[in-house]
Motif scaffolding. Structure first.
Motif, PDB file in Angstrom:
ATOM      1  N   CYS A   1      17.993 -17.492 -42.552  1.00 46.14           N
ATOM      2  CA  CYS A   1      17.309 -16.349 -43.222  1.00 46.14           C
ATOM      3  C   CYS A   1      16.476 -16.761 -44.449  1.00 46.14           C
ATOM      4  O   CYS A   1      15.278 -15.985 -44.462  1.00 46.14           O
ATOM      5  CB  CYS A   1      18.494 -15.494 -43.697  1.00 46.14           C
TER       6      CYS A   1
ATOM      7  N   LEU B   1      24.997  -6.589 -40.395  1.00 45.02           N
ATOM      8  CA  LEU B   1      23.933  -7.438 -40.204  1.00 45.02           C
ATOM      9  C   LEU B   1      23.485  -7.322 -38.952  1.00 45.02           C
ATOM     10  O   LEU B   1      22.173  -7.850 -38.836  1.00 45.02           O
ATOM     11  CB  LEU B   1      24.617  -8.834 -40.912  1.00 45.02           C
ATOM     12  N   THR B   2      24.169  -7.369 -37.883  1.00 46.94           N
ATOM     13  CA  THR B   2      23.385  -7.282 -36.598  1.00 46.94           C
ATOM     14  C   THR B   2      22.541  -6.370 -36.299  1.00 46.94           C
ATOM     15  O   THR B   2      21.481  -6.271 -35.844  1.00 46.94           O
ATOM     16  CB  THR B   2      24.716  -7.204 -35.457  1.00 46.94           C
TER      17      THR B   2
ATOM     18  N   TYR C   1      20.830  -4.971 -38.578  1.00 51.83           N
ATOM     19  CA  TYR C   1      19.920  -5.252 -39.581  1.00 51.83           C
ATOM     20  C   TYR C   1      18.770  -6.227 -39.029  1.00 51.83           C
ATOM     21  O   TYR C   1      17.452  -5.877 -39.117  1.00 51.83           O
ATOM     22  CB  TYR C   1      20.065  -6.035 -40.938  1.00 51.83           C
TER      23      TYR C   1
ATOM     24  N   ALA D   1      30.764  -5.796 -42.170  1.00 50.67           N
ATOM     25  CA  ALA D   1      29.307  -6.532 -42.785  1.00 50.67           C
ATOM     26  C   ALA D   1      28.785  -7.182 -41.596  1.00 50.67           C
ATOM     27  O   ALA D   1      27.496  -7.118 -41.229  1.00 50.67           O
ATOM     28  CB  ALA D   1      29.708  -7.447 -43.660  1.00 50.67           C
TER      29      ALA D   1
ATOM     30  N   LEU E   1      20.362  -3.327 -47.090  1.00 49.73           N
ATOM     31  CA  LEU E   1      21.712  -4.114 -46.904  1.00 49.73           C
ATOM     32  C   LEU E   1      22.238  -3.986 -48.524  1.00 49.73           C
ATOM     33  O   LEU E   1      23.358  -4.325 -48.339  1.00 49.73           O
ATOM     34  CB  LEU E   1      21.552  -5.507 -46.798  1.00 49.73           C
TER      35      LEU E   1
ATOM     36  N   MET F   1      23.546 -11.706 -47.792  1.00 46.14           N
ATOM     37  CA  MET F   1      24.693 -11.077 -47.185  1.00 46.14           C
ATOM     38  C   MET F   1      25.386 -12.107 -46.136  1.00 46.14           C
ATOM     39  O   MET F   1      26.503 -12.292 -46.236  1.00 46.14           O
ATOM     40  CB  MET F   1      24.126  -9.938 -46.013  1.00 46.14           C
ATOM     41  N   SER F   2      24.581 -13.159 -45.659  1.00 44.20           N
ATOM     42  CA  SER F   2      25.187 -14.058 -44.941  1.00 44.20           C
ATOM     43  C   SER F   2      25.971 -14.966 -45.860  1.00 44.20           C
ATOM     44  O   SER F   2      27.336 -15.513 -45.647  1.00 44.20           O
ATOM     45  CB  SER F   2      24.130 -15.157 -44.242  1.00 44.20           C
TER      46      SER F   2
ATOM     47  N   ALA G   1      19.425 -10.451 -45.742  1.00 44.01           N
ATOM     48  CA  ALA G   1      20.175 -11.173 -44.895  1.00 44.01           C
ATOM     49  C   ALA G   1      20.729 -12.548 -45.402  1.00 44.01           C
ATOM     50  O   ALA G   1      21.780 -12.747 -45.159  1.00 44.01           O
ATOM     51  CB  ALA G   1      19.407 -11.219 -43.486  1.00 44.01           C
TER      52      ALA G   1
ATOM     53  N   ARG H   1      22.748 -18.402 -43.218  1.00 45.16           N
ATOM     54  CA  ARG H   1      21.933 -18.101 -44.422  1.00 45.16           C
ATOM     55  C   ARG H   1      20.668 -19.114 -44.501  1.00 45.16           C
ATOM     56  O   ARG H   1      19.652 -18.517 -44.957  1.00 45.16           O
ATOM     57  CB  ARG H   1      23.049 -18.526 -45.576  1.00 45.16           C
TER      58      ARG H   1
END
Length: 559
Positions: free
Chosen positions: A55, A96-97, A99, A92, A114, A66-67, A63, A52
């Protein structure tokens, strides 16, 4: 420390990020097999907390969020373990990978990519969903421009009108929630809001009605994806309409929630339209978006690997092969060219295999047997014999199987009635029906233009003189289609036009004309949904019946 602001700089951190995500995925898999390994969840949670921060440094807000959600989900798994939560966290990680790969390759962030993944994760953990406009901003203090026109309708008459128009809106909303044909339903909902907006005039709810019309117009004209978030947005509109129905006259002076306005503006910003209410809203709020909804859905498909309908592809392939076979047999019947029946037999075998794949075992066995027989025919096979005609009948049967995979005509009993007779080509029957539907819609369009001319020319009944014949043609078409309920509505419209507008001694109100237009439009939308082979349902006809009842010409109920 110098902040990394260019997404291309993600390249320097990408290897470490990939390693973190891979390790988290492996540890989650270990935990899924042994729920006592809480230290694995602790590692996952700490890893995503660090991710996080990364990002935030490289300015990837979606991102980062999301993290953060993934880290919280990992911690919550220690107390509330479930396979659904584990699967949601695993999905997820994969998303995220992808993304990060997308950002690196495309050099664009697109936080909206996302949103659905975030909501899937939050839903699995019992949290409220975030708005589609979460990463979008706009000045919500802007007034409606141009302002609403003053209404001729008394405020005391508004709640009753709002009740009928809310029903019209709900019919369209129900179709959207049931994943029925989008366009006719969106048009019906947009008409309901436009009518209510025109009748309400300047009031507190005016800006909401204006922006909501823009959303529905944008979704219709751009053929936007009907996502779960957008279904929720349209449902929130209904709650606002409910307040207008039950809140009395003062409800029209209330202000809608700003978050609802923001979410609506986000959808409008995705539209490609540069005219009408959409352009008005874009101009007033200075809306600018670097991507359209069409592009957004395409990028989502690229990132998530979405695919089209397998069944539709199978049916289309069958139809093409059948068309080629029919052409070959037609040439043989005319004696134009020698037919290679071995190739015909091979094509029949392939069709049989396709039928087996979709569970049509009985038809598959029959056509494979026919293929084996045909493959042995010589080039001078008689086209007048029983065997040749049996082959043609079998082809028609397969064609109807393919047609039934694709088609979904309304009403359903017509489908069942046609399907029960395998001697009729469903494709040809559909073409005949669509021709009649098109003629009926053309008649309704003529009727609406005539009524509009009648209004614009000081209620001159001369503009309605052609309508009795037009309605007779429409009734004949609807009778052929066996759409008795739609036919009854048009008969009531016809009766009203003759008795009140042509033979009547007093001029109608413009509100009466709008109500008549509601009825005609309802039947038109019903037929439009048939053209798209995505039935809208009888609810729209119920709205049309209510409109005629309000005019004093109730529709005769069909037994």
């Amino acid at each position: 420390m110098v902040a990394i602001t260019n997404t291309t700089s993600l390249t320097f951190l990408k290897e470490a990020i990939d390693s973190t995500l891979t390790e988290a995925e492996n540890r989650l898999e270990a935990f899924s097999e042994n729920h006592s390994l809480h230290e694995e969840l602790t590692y996952i949670a700490d890893s995503f907390q660090q991710l996080r921060g990364i990002c935030q440094v490289v300015e990837l807000p979606a991102a980062a969020l999301m993290s953060e959600e993934m880290g919280l989900a990992a911690r919550e798994l220690r107390d509330k373990v479930s396979d659904a939560r584990i699967q949601a966290l695993g999905n997820a990680i994969v998303l995220l990978t992808r993304y990060f790969d997308y950002v690196q390759l495309k050099n664009r962030t697109l936080p909206a990519l996302l949103i659905q993944g975030l909501n899937d994760l939050r839903q699995a953990n019992g949290k409220a969903l975030i708005q589609e406009s979460h990463f979008f901003s706009a000045d919500l203090s802007v007034a409606r421009t141009p302002p609403a026109k003053v209404s001729e309708l008394k405020r005391s008459e508004m709640p009753a009108l709002a009740r009928r128009l809310r029903h019209m809106y709900q019919v369209g909303l129900l179709g959207i929630l049931r994943n029925q044909s989008a366009k006719p339903n969106l048009k019906l909902m947009a008409r309901a809001l436009a009518r209510l907006d025109k009748a309400a005039g300047p009031c507190g709810m005016s800006r909401f009605l204006w922006v909501a019309q823009g959303v529905l117009t944008a979704m219709f004209s751009d053929d936007m994806a009907i996502t779960s978030a957008r279904k929720a947005l349209l449902s929130q509109y209904d709650r606002q309409l409910k307040g207008l129905v039950y809140g009395g006259e003062q409800a029209f002076d209330a202000e809608p929630p700003l978050l609802l306005v923001k979410e609506s503006l986000y959808v409008v910003s995705l539209s490609q339209q540069q005219s009408g209410v959409v352009d008005e809203i874009k101009t007033a709020f200075s809306l600018k978006n670097s991507i359209t909804d069409e592009e957004l859905q395409r990028e989502l498909a690229l990132m998530t690997g979405a695919s089209g309908s397998v069944i539709r592809s199978v049916a289309s392939a069958m139809r093409e092969e059948i068309a080629e076979l029919k052409h070959s047999l037609d040439m043989a019947s005319q004696g134009v060219a020698d037919t290679n029946y071995q190739q015909v037999g091979e094509s029949l075998q392939r069709l049989g295999s396709t039928l087996s794949m979709i569970g049509k075992d009985e038809d598959a066995a029959a056509i494979k047997q026919r293929g084996a027989e045909v493959g042995k025919w010589s080039a001078d096979q008689s086209v007048e014999g029983e065997a040749f005609h049996a082959l043609v009948d079998d082809l028609l049967t397969i064609e109807n199987v393919a047609a039934n995979l694709e088609r979904s005509l309304a009403p359903e009993d017509d489908v069942h009635r046609a399907a029960s007779n395998s001697s009729i080509s469903l494709y040809q029957l559909d073409e005949a029906r669509m021709t009649v539907v098109g003629e009926c819609r053309a008649g309704l369009a003529l009727a609406k233009r005539s009524v509009s001319s009648f209004m614009d020319n000081n209620w001159d009944a001369m503009h309605l003189s052609n309508l009795p014949g037009t309605f007779a043609s429409i009734a004949g078409g609807l009778m052929f289609l066996e759409l008795e309920r739609a036919k009854s509505v048009t008969e009531s419209c016809h009766k009203y036009i003759v008795k009140q507008l042509i033979e009547g001694t007093s001029n109608p109100t413009r509100e009466d004309m709008e109500t008549l237009a509601d009825a005609l439009t309802g039947v038109d939308y019903y037929l439009e949904s048939m053209e798209e082979q995505k039935p809208i349902g009888d609810g729209v006809l119920e709205v049309a019946e209510e409109s005629m009842k309000a005019l004093g010409y109730p529709v005769n109920k069909v037994a």
